[in-house]
Write a protein that holds these residues in place. Structure first.
Motif, PDB file in Angstrom:
ATOM      1  N   ILE A  23       0.841  -1.206   0.000  1.00 59.62           N
ATOM      2  CA  ILE A  23       0.000   0.000   0.000  1.00 59.62           C
ATOM      3  C   ILE A  23       0.875   1.254   0.000  1.00 59.62           C
ATOM      4  O   ILE A  23       0.603   2.209  -0.741  1.00 59.62           O
ATOM      5  CB  ILE A  23      -0.962  -0.033   1.204  1.00 59.62           C
ATOM      6  N   ILE A  24       1.940   1.256   0.793  1.00 57.89           N
ATOM      7  CA  ILE A  24       2.833   2.425   0.810  1.00 57.89           C
ATOM      8  C   ILE A  24       3.479   2.591  -0.571  1.00 57.89           C
ATOM      9  O   ILE A  24       3.558   3.710  -1.102  1.00 57.89           O
ATOM     10  CB  ILE A  24       3.896   2.287   1.915  1.00 57.89           C
ATOM     11  N   GLY A  30       1.998   7.009  -6.559  1.00 55.66           N
ATOM     12  CA  GLY A  30       0.986   8.019  -6.894  1.00 55.66           C
ATOM     13  C   GLY A  30       1.396   9.426  -6.491  1.00 55.66           C
ATOM     14  O   GLY A  30       0.579  10.359  -6.570  1.00 55.66           O
ATOM     15  N   GLY A  31       2.636   9.575  -6.024  1.00 50.50           N
ATOM     16  CA  GLY A  31       3.156  10.919  -5.754  1.00 50.50           C
ATOM     17  C   GLY A  31       3.101  11.354  -4.299  1.00 50.50           C
ATOM     18  O   GLY A  31       3.454  12.495  -3.990  1.00 50.50           O
ATOM     19  N   PHE A  32       2.668  10.474  -3.405  1.00 46.55           N
ATOM     20  CA  PHE A  32       2.640  10.826  -1.981  1.00 46.55           C
ATOM     21  C   PHE A  32       4.008  10.540  -1.354  1.00 46.55           C
ATOM     22  O   PHE A  32       4.668   9.561  -1.704  1.00 46.55           O
ATOM     23  CB  PHE A  32       1.576  10.013  -1.230  1.00 46.55           C
ATOM     24  N   ILE A  76       1.398  10.385   8.210  1.00 45.81           N
ATOM     25  CA  ILE A  76       1.125  11.681   7.592  1.00 45.81           C
ATOM     26  C   ILE A  76       1.741  11.640   6.197  1.00 45.81           C
ATOM     27  O   ILE A  76       2.914  11.270   6.034  1.00 45.81           O
ATOM     28  CB  ILE A  76       1.725  12.842   8.410  1.00 45.81           C
ATOM     29  N   LEU A  77       0.933  11.965   5.205  1.00 49.50           N
ATOM     30  CA  LEU A  77       1.385  11.954   3.814  1.00 49.50           C
ATOM     31  C   LEU A  77       1.373  13.361   3.239  1.00 49.50           C
ATOM     32  O   LEU A  77       0.531  14.182   3.615  1.00 49.50           O
ATOM     33  CB  LEU A  77       0.469  11.068   2.958  1.00 49.50           C
ATOM     34  N   GLU A  78       2.269  13.600   2.308  1.00 56.16           N
ATOM     35  CA  GLU A  78       2.394  14.924   1.687  1.00 56.16           C
ATOM     36  C   GLU A  78       2.247  14.815   0.172  1.00 56.16           C
ATOM     37  O   GLU A  78       2.832  13.932  -0.464  1.00 56.16           O
ATOM     38  CB  GLU A  78       3.780  15.481   2.028  1.00 56.16           C
ATOM     39  N   LYS A  79       1.449  15.700  -0.370  1.00 55.06           N
ATOM     40  CA  LYS A  79       1.286  15.839  -1.828  1.00 55.06           C
ATOM     41  C   LYS A  79       0.463  17.106  -2.032  1.00 55.06           C
ATOM     42  O   LYS A  79      -0.330  17.473  -1.147  1.00 55.06           O
ATOM     43  CB  LYS A  79       0.539  14.628  -2.416  1.00 55.06           C
ATOM     44  N   ALA A  80       0.583  17.764  -3.148  1.00 55.81           N
ATOM     45  CA  ALA A  80      -0.270  18.925  -3.418  1.00 55.81           C
ATOM     46  C   ALA A  80      -1.729  18.502  -3.364  1.00 55.81           C
ATOM     47  O   ALA A  80      -2.095  17.444  -3.903  1.00 55.81           O
ATOM     48  CB  ALA A  80       0.067  19.508  -4.795  1.00 55.81           C
ATOM     49  N   ASP A  81      -2.560  19.290  -2.690  1.00 51.28           N
ATOM     50  CA  ASP A  81      -3.994  18.990  -2.548  1.00 51.28           C
ATOM     51  C   ASP A  81      -4.190  17.592  -1.931  1.00 51.28           C
ATOM     52  O   ASP A  81      -4.977  16.776  -2.402  1.00 51.28           O
ATOM     53  CB  ASP A  81      -4.680  19.087  -3.915  1.00 51.28           C
TER      54      ASP A  81
END
Ligand code: GDP
Length: 139
Positions: A23-24, A30-32, A76-81
């Motif tokens: 899953i990670i 997917g850009g996260f 905690i995941l980071e990606k635009a929007d």
């Protein structure tokens, strides 16, 4: 403007079945980016507080039992929007209705044992990040 961080949990069904790595990897592809992660076994009180908004729903007790049935992995995941992007990436609550290629379509067992949680607003992403990560404000 929508924030670039959100909170996810790989739930006990998926974590216990050894699906966390897949899953990670799927989310990273997917850009996260993973900003924080931990493995923990939620207490009943923690699960009841986290899902407090569902307290009056018929499935609440079953959901708490499921979420405390084994270890899970908050991140905690980071990606635009990030909030909208992660909701799209995980798919509908019920895997039978989830779009092809979504985490729930690929890895969920049922509407309850659905592999992954994702915050549904920036406000909840902040609240839920602080719930699991005391340092969330400084990451
Ligand atoms: P989500 O935002 O897609 O996770 O869905 P909700 O916030 O509506 O529900 C929270 C969690 O409760 C879901 O992810 C499921 O694990 C569980 N859940 C939601 N609806 C049902 C239901 O109708 N029956 C059962 N047994 N569990 C449910």
């Amino acid at each position: 403007m929508a924030g670039n961080r959100t909170l996810t949990i790989i739930k006990p069904d998926a974590f216990g079945a050894g699906k966390a790595g897949k899953i990670i990897a799927h989310l990273e592809a997917g850009g996260f980016r993973v900003v924080a992660a931990r493995v923990m076994h939620l207490s009943t009180a923690q699960a009841e507080e986290f899902y407090g908004v569902h307290r009056e729903r018929p499935f609440f007790r079953s959901l708490v039992t499921f979420m405390t049935s084994g270890k899970c992995m908050p991140m905690i995941l980071e990606k635009a929007d990030a909030v909208a992007e992660l909701r799209r990436a995980i798919g509908s609550t019920d895997p039978a209705e989830a779009a092809e290629g979504t985490v729930r379509k690929l890895y969920a067992e049922s509407k309850e044992r659905n592999a992954i949680h994702a915050s549904d607003s920036d406000e909840n992403a902040t609240r839920e990040s602080r719930f699991f990560f005391a340092e969330a404000g400084t990451l």
